[in-house]
Design an enzyme around this catalytic site. Structure first.
Site, PDB file in Angstrom:
ATOM      1  CG  ASP A  98      58.004 -32.040 -27.578  1.00  0.00           C
ATOM      2  OD1 ASP A  98      58.452 -31.143 -28.315  1.00  0.00           O
ATOM      3  OD2 ASP A  98      58.732 -32.777 -26.880  1.00  0.00           O
ATOM      4  CB  ILE A  99      58.890 -37.505 -27.267  1.00  0.00           C
ATOM      5  CG1 ILE A  99      58.857 -38.929 -26.749  1.00  0.00           C
ATOM      6  CG2 ILE A  99      60.287 -36.926 -27.229  1.00  0.00           C
ATOM      7  CD1 ILE A  99      59.609 -39.924 -27.616  1.00  0.00           C
ATOM      8  CG  HIS A 149      58.124 -25.963 -29.587  1.00  0.00           C
ATOM      9  ND1 HIS A 149      58.544 -27.093 -28.929  1.00  0.00           N
ATOM     10  CD2 HIS A 149      59.172 -25.569 -30.351  1.00  0.00           C
ATOM     11  CE1 HIS A 149      59.797 -27.372 -29.275  1.00  0.00           C
ATOM     12  NE2 HIS A 149      60.203 -26.455 -30.133  1.00  0.00           N
ATOM     13  CG  HIS A 205      60.042 -28.114 -34.724  1.00  0.00           C
ATOM     14  ND1 HIS A 205      61.301 -28.267 -35.272  1.00  0.00           N
ATOM     15  CD2 HIS A 205      60.240 -27.839 -33.414  1.00  0.00           C
ATOM     16  CE1 HIS A 205      62.208 -28.107 -34.337  1.00  0.00           C
ATOM     17  NE2 HIS A 205      61.597 -27.831 -33.189  1.00  0.00           N
ATOM     18  CG  ASN A 231      63.166 -22.965 -30.136  1.00  0.00           C
ATOM     19  OD1 ASN A 231      62.794 -21.886 -29.690  1.00  0.00           O
ATOM     20  ND2 ASN A 231      62.917 -24.106 -29.530  1.00  0.00           N
TER      21      ASN A 231
HETATM   22  P1  5GP Z   1      63.619 -27.792 -30.810  1.00  0.00           P
HETATM   23  O1  5GP Z   1      64.518 -27.946 -29.624  1.00  0.00           O
HETATM   24  O2  5GP Z   1      64.335 -28.179 -32.087  1.00  0.00           O
HETATM   25  O3  5GP Z   1      62.926 -26.475 -30.913  1.00  0.00           O
HETATM   26  O4  5GP Z   1      62.443 -28.823 -30.593  1.00  0.00           O
HETATM   27  C1  5GP Z   1      62.550 -30.174 -30.856  1.00  0.00           C
HETATM   28  C2  5GP Z   1      61.467 -30.867 -30.073  1.00  0.00           C
HETATM   29  O5  5GP Z   1      61.335 -32.188 -30.570  1.00  0.00           O
HETATM   30  C3  5GP Z   1      61.783 -30.980 -28.572  1.00  0.00           C
HETATM   31  O6  5GP Z   1      60.766 -30.323 -27.825  1.00  0.00           O
HETATM   32  C4  5GP Z   1      61.807 -32.487 -28.336  1.00  0.00           C
HETATM   33  O7  5GP Z   1      61.241 -32.836 -27.096  1.00  0.00           O
HETATM   34  C5  5GP Z   1      61.023 -33.038 -29.499  1.00  0.00           C
HETATM   35  N1  5GP Z   1      61.409 -34.376 -29.888  1.00  0.00           N
HETATM   36  C6  5GP Z   1      62.675 -34.871 -29.982  1.00  0.00           C
HETATM   37  N2  5GP Z   1      62.640 -36.161 -30.372  1.00  0.00           N
HETATM   38  C7  5GP Z   1      61.316 -36.479 -30.521  1.00  0.00           C
HETATM   39  C8  5GP Z   1      60.642 -37.690 -30.895  1.00  0.00           C
HETATM   40  O8  5GP Z   1      61.246 -38.724 -31.189  1.00  0.00           O
HETATM   41  N3  5GP Z   1      59.287 -37.635 -30.936  1.00  0.00           N
HETATM   42  C9  5GP Z   1      58.582 -36.504 -30.612  1.00  0.00           C
HETATM   43  N4  5GP Z   1      57.253 -36.579 -30.671  1.00  0.00           N
HETATM   44  N5  5GP Z   1      59.189 -35.358 -30.253  1.00  0.00           N
HETATM   45  C10 5GP Z   1      60.536 -35.353 -30.214  1.00  0.00           C
END
Ligand code: 5GP
Ligand code: ZN
Length: 114
Positions: free
Chosen positions: A30-31, A102, A100, A87
């Protein structure tokens, strides 16, 4: 899906730091890590959330969890413990609409409800 960030990681149109890959599953860092170790695991086939995944591609659930299991055992994360979270939608805090999971660990995580 052409405008999906995570599909672009699968197709390698965009680069990401991969930690796991097989025919059906990709795992990457995760970035914006929310724990010392924070990875995202996805099925390569696009679905928008867990509910669509179980309806359209239920076999991908086992594939993703098998990949997480293999990866966490190889990294020794299973010894210290880790958390898997997905989520869905606005209240769930979903920001990327490719299902996805985590994987969080590497330190003590806070308990739910405390
Ligand atoms: P969500 O909020 O949808 O459950 O999780 C999305 C996740 O994607 C977040 O934890 C966010 O940090 C990660 N994310 C967003 N943009 C990027 C990216 O460009 N590269 C990577 N590796 N992770 C990303
Ligand atoms: Zn996608």
């Amino acid at each position: 899906m052409s405008d999906c960030l995570f599909c672009k990681f699968v197709s390698e149109e965009l680069e990401t730091e991969k930690v796991y890959e097989d025919e059906h599953v990709l795992g990457f860092k995760d970035i914006y890590p929310q724990a010392k170790e924070h990875y995202l695991f996805i099925a390569k086939e696009h679905t928008k959330n867990i509910n669509e995944l179980v309806t359209q591609n239920p076999e991908d659930i086992a594939r993703v969890y098998s990949a997480i299991s293999q990866f966490t055992r190889e990294k020794g994360l299973d010894q210290s413990g880790f958390r898997v979270v997905t989520n869905l939608g606005k209240y769930g805090g979903q920001t990327i609409f490719h299902t996805h999971f985590h994987v969080l660990g590497g330190e003590q995580l806070s308990s739910f409800g405390s």
